[in-house]
Design an enzyme around this catalytic site. Structure first.
Site, short mmCIF file in Angstrom:
data_model
loop_
_atom_site.label_atom_id
_atom_site.label_comp_id
_atom_site.label_asym_id
_atom_site.label_seq_id
_atom_site.Cartn_x
_atom_site.Cartn_y
_atom_site.Cartn_z
N TYR A 116 -2.65 -1.31 10.26
CA TYR A 116 -2.61 -1.33 8.95
C TYR A 116 -1.18 -0.85 8.47
O TYR A 116 -0.35 -1.44 7.74
CB TYR A 116 -3.83 -0.65 8.15
CG TYR A 116 -3.76 -0.78 6.73
CD1 TYR A 116 -4.51 -1.66 6.33
CD2 TYR A 116 -3.33 0.11 5.85
CE1 TYR A 116 -4.68 -2.17 4.60
CE2 TYR A 116 -3.40 -0.15 4.46
CZ TYR A 116 -4.33 -1.19 4.01
OH TYR A 116 -4.19 -1.13 2.61
N SER A 126 0.79 -1.16 0.13
CA SER A 126 0.00 -0.22 0.06
C SER A 126 1.06 1.19 0.25
O SER A 126 2.04 0.99 0.28
CB SER A 126 -0.76 0.01 1.39
OG SER A 126 -1.61 1.26 1.38
P1 NAD Z 1 -11.22 -6.45 -0.45
O1 NAD Z 1 -12.00 -6.25 0.83
O2 NAD Z 1 -12.01 -6.06 -1.70
O3 NAD Z 1 -10.53 -7.55 -0.60
C1 NAD Z 1 -9.99 -8.37 0.55
C2 NAD Z 1 -10.08 -9.85 0.26
O4 NAD Z 1 -9.31 -10.50 1.37
C3 NAD Z 1 -11.47 -10.40 0.16
O5 NAD Z 1 -11.26 -11.45 -1.08
C4 NAD Z 1 -11.77 -11.26 1.27
O6 NAD Z 1 -12.53 -12.37 1.35
C5 NAD Z 1 -10.09 -11.70 1.82
N1 NAD Z 1 -9.75 -12.16 3.17
C6 NAD Z 1 -10.30 -11.49 4.19
N2 NAD Z 1 -9.99 -11.99 5.23
C7 NAD Z 1 -9.41 -13.10 4.90
C8 NAD Z 1 -8.89 -14.38 5.58
N3 NAD Z 1 -8.95 -14.32 6.79
N4 NAD Z 1 -8.13 -15.19 4.98
C9 NAD Z 1 -8.17 -15.08 3.67
N5 NAD Z 1 -8.80 -13.95 2.97
C10 NAD Z 1 -9.45 -13.07 3.62
O7 NAD Z 1 -10.14 -5.43 -0.38
P2 NAD Z 1 -9.04 -4.77 -1.53
O8 NAD Z 1 -9.27 -3.19 -1.42
O9 NAD Z 1 -9.34 -5.46 -2.77
O10 NAD Z 1 -7.72 -5.11 -0.72
C11 NAD Z 1 -6.79 -6.14 -1.17
C12 NAD Z 1 -5.47 -5.89 -0.67
O11 NAD Z 1 -5.03 -4.38 -1.40
C13 NAD Z 1 -5.32 -5.65 0.81
O12 NAD Z 1 -4.01 -6.08 0.94
C14 NAD Z 1 -5.27 -4.13 1.02
O13 NAD Z 1 -4.76 -3.87 2.29
C15 NAD Z 1 -4.73 -3.65 -0.20
N6 NAD Z 1 -4.70 -2.27 -0.53
C16 NAD Z 1 -5.97 -1.62 -0.95
C17 NAD Z 1 -6.16 -0.45 -1.25
C18 NAD Z 1 -7.45 0.33 -1.75
O14 NAD Z 1 -7.61 1.34 -1.54
N7 NAD Z 1 -8.49 -0.76 -1.90
C19 NAD Z 1 -5.00 0.31 -1.58
C20 NAD Z 1 -3.76 -0.24 -1.01
C21 NAD Z 1 -3.68 -1.51 -0.74
#
Ligand code: NAD
Length: 261
Positions: A156, A143
């Protein structure tokens, strides 16, 4: 050399960024293991859709990656099913927004377990096979918060800074084995993870939800636009490709200019 016929494991790929990465790697011809939580019928629809759309095999694992043993079991499941794990994308993650003095202990433990320790356990399990085959791609969804902090996100930001260190360390240990390990550092991407934190951020900052979107989230991003999941997925595909074989230990910003400020 193309990615065709290789195997990708993408954690947290039932939604958001992970789903887009799994689909993009399938579009390149890799078989995929998808993982994460959600409605079983919706997950099965995505899985079957990947197979029919891209002509690859897709299997689903419900492993709960807050448990180290299930991270290792996910890698073994992929190796047993397809014979290898060539591309490992550690992407599963959750968020919690709260001032430090009120930050719930169980949320701290959950975020460190899923956003940091799960990557350690999965990498540890996948590296022996990658070393033996002299090829591997490890891509950690970090991130912008791996590089800079924001208030009220202590767990986080700590986990994501940890992922940056893990990425560099693994890159050094695997550099002579045809393996690369990199982190993708997105700014705000419009996914359920971002959508869900808006009410808590509004509460913590005493703002309306609209103000949070405009004055907190997009204020951080000079482009004033959310990054798309497809853009993040395209970067993951590039890092998995042979063209990126000399890129390792890097933290790839894809944040509309956020951390340049
Ligand atoms: P999201 O909530 O759409 O997806 C998260 C995924 O993780 C889902 O498939 C969920 O079922 C899974 N998950 C949750 N708990 C779990 C567990 N205990 N075991 C296995 N899987 C589990 O979120 P996203 O925004 O797509 O985030 C994905 C990654 O990207 C994360 O690591 C997040 O920190 C990172 N990220 C997101 C953003 C953003 O703005 N959305 C920015 C930077 C980084």
């Amino acid at each position: 050399m193309s990615l065709k016929g290789k195997t990708s494991v993408v954690t947290g790929s039932t939604s958001g960024i992970g789903l887009a990465i799994a689909r993009a790697l399938a579009a390149e011809g890799t078989n995929v293991v998808i993982n994460g939580f959600g409605d079983p019928a919706a997950i099965e629809k995505e899985r079957a859709g990947i197979e029919s759309e891209f002509g690859v095999k897709a299997v689903y694992s419900a492993a709960d990656l807050t448990k180290g043993s299930e991270c290792a079991a996910l890698v073994k499941f992929a190796e047993d099913t397809f014979g290898s794990v060539d591309v490992l994308v550690n992407n599963a993650g959750v968020q919690h927004v709260s001032p430090i003095e009120e930050f719930p202990d169980d949320k701290w433990d959950l975020i460190i377990a899923l956003n940091l320790s799960a990557a350690f356990h999965a990498i540890k399990a996948a590296v022996p096979g990658m070393k033996a085959r002299k090829w591997g791609r490890i891509i950690n969804t970090a991130s912008a918060h791996a590089l800079v902090a924001s208030p009220f996100k202590s767990a986080y930001v700590s986990a994501k800074h940890g992922i940056a260190g893990l990425t560099k360390t693994v890159a050094l240990e695997t550099a002579t084995f045809g393996i690369t390990c990199n982190a993708i550092c997105p700014g705000y991407v419009w996914t359920p993870l971002v959508e869900k934190q808006i009410p808590d951020t509004a509460k913590a900052r005493g703002m309306t939800e609209e103000q949070v979107k405009r004055d907190v989230l997009l204020a951080a991003q000079p482009t004033k636009e959310f990054v798309t999941v497809e853009e993040v997925a395209a970067l993951a595909v590039f890092l998995a490709s042979d063209a990126a074989r000399s890129i390792t230990g890097s933290l790839q910003q894809i944040d509309g200019g956020w951390v340049a400020e």
